[in-house]
Design a protein around this motif. Structure first.
Motif, PDB file in Angstrom:
ATOM      1  N   ALA A  53       0.830  -1.211   0.000  1.00  0.00           N
ATOM      2  CA  ALA A  53       0.000   0.000   0.000  1.00  0.00           C
ATOM      3  C   ALA A  53       0.864   1.260   0.000  1.00  0.00           C
ATOM      4  O   ALA A  53       0.539   2.250  -0.681  1.00  0.00           O
ATOM      5  CB  ALA A  53      -0.928  -0.005   1.210  1.00  0.00           C
ATOM      6  N   GLY A 101      -5.858   3.188   0.917  1.00  0.00           N
ATOM      7  CA  GLY A 101      -6.903   2.513   1.683  1.00  0.00           C
ATOM      8  C   GLY A 101      -7.508   1.338   0.948  1.00  0.00           C
ATOM      9  O   GLY A 101      -7.788   0.285   1.551  1.00  0.00           O
ATOM     10  N   VAL A 142      -5.103  -1.666   1.094  1.00  0.00           N
ATOM     11  CA  VAL A 142      -5.157  -2.315   2.406  1.00  0.00           C
ATOM     12  C   VAL A 142      -6.448  -3.108   2.553  1.00  0.00           C
ATOM     13  O   VAL A 142      -6.450  -4.218   3.105  1.00  0.00           O
ATOM     14  CB  VAL A 142      -5.012  -1.264   3.522  1.00  0.00           C
ATOM     15  CG1 VAL A 142      -5.245  -1.890   4.893  1.00  0.00           C
ATOM     16  CG2 VAL A 142      -3.629  -0.623   3.472  1.00  0.00           C
ATOM     17  N   ALA A 150      -3.418   0.483   7.548  1.00  0.00           N
ATOM     18  CA  ALA A 150      -3.491   1.723   6.774  1.00  0.00           C
ATOM     19  C   ALA A 150      -2.619   2.812   7.399  1.00  0.00           C
ATOM     20  O   ALA A 150      -1.957   3.586   6.681  1.00  0.00           O
ATOM     21  CB  ALA A 150      -4.943   2.178   6.672  1.00  0.00           C
ATOM     22  N   SER A 158      -6.822   7.302   4.091  1.00  0.00           N
ATOM     23  CA  SER A 158      -6.646   5.859   3.893  1.00  0.00           C
ATOM     24  C   SER A 158      -7.313   5.031   4.980  1.00  0.00           C
ATOM     25  O   SER A 158      -7.852   3.954   4.690  1.00  0.00           O
ATOM     26  CB  SER A 158      -5.153   5.527   3.834  1.00  0.00           C
ATOM     27  OG  SER A 158      -4.523   5.827   5.072  1.00  0.00           O
ATOM     28  N   ALA A 191      -9.997   2.302   4.048  1.00  0.00           N
ATOM     29  CA  ALA A 191      -9.669   0.890   4.243  1.00  0.00           C
ATOM     30  C   ALA A 191     -10.727   0.189   5.083  1.00  0.00           C
ATOM     31  O   ALA A 191     -11.163  -0.931   4.755  1.00  0.00           O
ATOM     32  CB  ALA A 191      -8.295   0.763   4.915  1.00  0.00           C
TER      33      ALA A 191
END
Length: 594
Positions: A235, A356, A359, A390, A439, A443
């Motif tokens: 990520a 995000g 993840v 994240a 994020s 996520a």
């Protein structure tokens, strides 16, 4: 010929010393040579480039010796070392510490390859397999330890870098001894270590030692299973790629928008095709720096074009009197920011959402690095673990952007020219804020959505019962038409009513009265049948093949026959098979299958 054969057969084998030297394992000496060759190739590349530009220049201000000094100085600058220019108008030495990031990739790649070759048991071919096999196909470990290969490459590289720095000190661009003593060994150590680690299959022990300070619940997020990067690392890499790609896109769009200024700067800066070619090469080498500066601009902190002259999306201070360099045409105009400048915030917005989402994909799969082929699918991650992944990805992305910002900037002189580029700590804080705020909720929300989506598509109990009933009907149809024998409809439903009355029954050769007669078929026509008064009934013509399979009309059934069940249409006895006919007297077993 016989003498030749005799001499050939009496050829003596090599001495044991030569055999040991030929089959010896590569050690510190081979690594030393590999590092020295890597440094020599880097120096030669810069020397060839500078020599070509010097030859093509119509007004060179120095001889070939000066060109070689400049080449050695640029090679040290590619490692991040700061140079000092002595021939200034004021007579005061001016520092030069803005290294082109594209030039930085050359020594790193050469060191990486040299380290891989040094760990190979065959002494070369870094792309070959990481193990050796003997004549029997048994795999053996390398004959070179990673520490020996790494130390040899680093020592060989520094053995060439030290004389190069001494030689560059006699030119116009002199290296700073403090920066050279720190940057060149650091690049050699890190790049060679990465090459050795990659050659040995990227084992997890060095990473575990480096990540020992992290909490135990966070460590598996960085190195994944099967020696792959973990979810947080993937990520973070995705976020860095989006930020840098967005920054490069901003630079290109701005250059196209200021195309006239860019062209004018290229034409005014120098004359002749050789000088313009040198300017274009410098622009290409500095384009990664411009992408990092544009990413910092999109994040909010912006960058500096001299001390006290900051450029950002909210406001831009008036720039210094700079030369008409083509890349500087992409700098926004001085003044307050406009919605067009604020639109650059889309880049970190997309980066945060992308981090995000990356993840969330790994969290929904329920495994440390994703579901492996042939492996079992574990339970999805909890919302807390997804949020931690994240957050860790945001921290890693911020660290990478901070390092790139520190490398992409530097001084171009003294006083107001002492600061060019973004501030690394401001870029790190802005990246962490943008990605952390975007994020983590992305996520967690995407993980919940991906975990609920497969469950909503499962069939209900009623749908499962309907599918089972349809399957049973299809099996009955298959059994009816499997070709084991001819099927004849029997009974009143199959003869009298289904086909549309007595006329249709007689057309098929069936008695419309439906009394069945005698025989196995129950509803088949009897040969030589007669009525109650003794009058013989003529035999109906044989039905055509199409008549046996004529479609039935359900609407032709009388009202009194509409309460039949589906099973009333089945024959009372199974259709005769191919082996139901009695065997001839001269054969005691059924005929064989043709």
């Amino acid at each position: 010929m016989a003498v030749v054969i005799e001499m050939t057969t009496r050829r003596r084998s090599p001495s044991p010393l030569l055999t040991r030297m030929r089959d010896r394992s590569p050690g510190l000496g081979d690594g030393f040579m590999g590092g020295a060759v890597a440094a020599g190739l880097g120096l030669a590349s810069f020397a060839v480039l500078v020599t070509l530009l010097w030859i093509s220049s119509p007004y060179p201000d120095s001889g070939p010796g000066g060109a070689m000094h400049v080449a050695a100085a640029l090679w040290l600058l590619a490692h991040g070392a700061e140079l000092v220019r002595t021939d200034t108008l004021s007579g005061v030495p001016a520092p030069l510490g803005l290294p082109p990031l594209l030039l930085f990739a050359l020594p790193v790649w050469l060191l990486h390859r040299a380290a891989r070759d040094a760990t190979d048991g065959g002494g070369g071919g870094g792309d070959e397999d990481d193990v050796e096999e003997d004549a029997e196909g048994v795999a053996h470990a390398r004959l070179v330890s990673p520490r020996t290969a790494w130390a040899g490459v680093v020592l060989g590289y520094l053995a060439v870098a030290a004389p190069a720095a001494l030689y560059a000190a006699g030119g116009v661009l002199r290296p700073s001894w403090v920066g050279t003593g720190l940057c060149v060994p650091l690049v050699a150590v890190v790049a060679a270590g990465a090459g050795v680690w990659s050659a040995y299959g990227r084992p997890g022990r060095p990473l575990r030692l480096l990540l020992g300070t992290l909490p135990s619940g966070v460590r598996p997020l960085v190195p994944g299973p099967d020696r792959r990067p973990g979810i947080a690392a993937r990520a973070a890499a995705a976020g860095v790629a989006v930020l840098l790609g967005g920054g490069a896109l901003l630079v290109v769009v701005s250059l196209v928008g200021h195309g006239a200024t860019t062209q004018a700067g290229l034409l005014r800066l120098t004359e002749g095709w050789s000088g313009r070619f040198a300017v274009v090469l410098l622009c290409v080498a500095l384009f990664p720096n411009a992408a990092v500066w544009a990413a910092a601009y999109a994040l909010g902190p912006g960058f500096a074009l001299g001390a006290g002259h900051a450029v950002g999306p909210l406001s831009s201070a008036p720039a210094l009197l700079l030369p008409p360099f083509p890349l500087l045409a992409a700098v926004p105009e001085a003044g307050e920011g406009t919605p067009l400048h604020w639109a650059a915030g889309v880049v970190p917005l997309v980066a945060g959402v992308f981090v995000g989402w990356t993840v969330a994909k790994g969290a929904a799969s329920g495994e440390r690095g994703g579901t492996r082929p042939g492996g079992t699918r574990a339970a999805p991650w909890s919302a807390g673990r997804t949020a931690r992944a994240a957050a860790l990805a945001s921290v890693m992305c911020a660290a990478v952007l901070a390092g790139l910002a520190a490398l992409s900037g530097g001084p171009l002189g003294s006083a107001v020219l002492s600061r060019f580029g973004p501030q690394w700590w401001q870029v790190a804080a802005a990246t962490l804020a943008w990605l952390g705020l975007l994020s983590i909720p992305t996520a967690v929300g995407a993980r919940a959505w991906r975990c609920r989506t497969p469950g909503s598509k499962e069939p209900t109990i009623g749908e499962q019962w309907k599918k089972a009933a349809d399957g049973a009907r299809e099996q009955r149809r298959t059994r009816k038409g499997d070709g084991r024998g001819s099927f004849t409809h029997t009974g009143v439903a199959g003869i009298a009513g289904v086909a549309g009355g007595p006329e249709a029954a007689r057309a098929r050769g069936v008695d419309p009265s439906g009394d069945g007669g005698s025989g196995e078929g129950g509803g088949r026509t009897r040969r030589g049948a007669s009525t109650a008064d003794g009058t013989s009934v003529p035999h109906p013509p044989s039905p055509t093949p199409d008549a046996l399979y004529a479609p039935y009309e359900y609407d032709a059934l009388p009202d009194r026959d509409r309460d039949f069940e589906p099973y009333d249409f089945l024959p009372p006895d199974p259709a005769p098979g191919r082996y139901d006919t009695p065997a001839p007297p001269d054969r005691s077993s059924p005929p064989g299958t043709p």
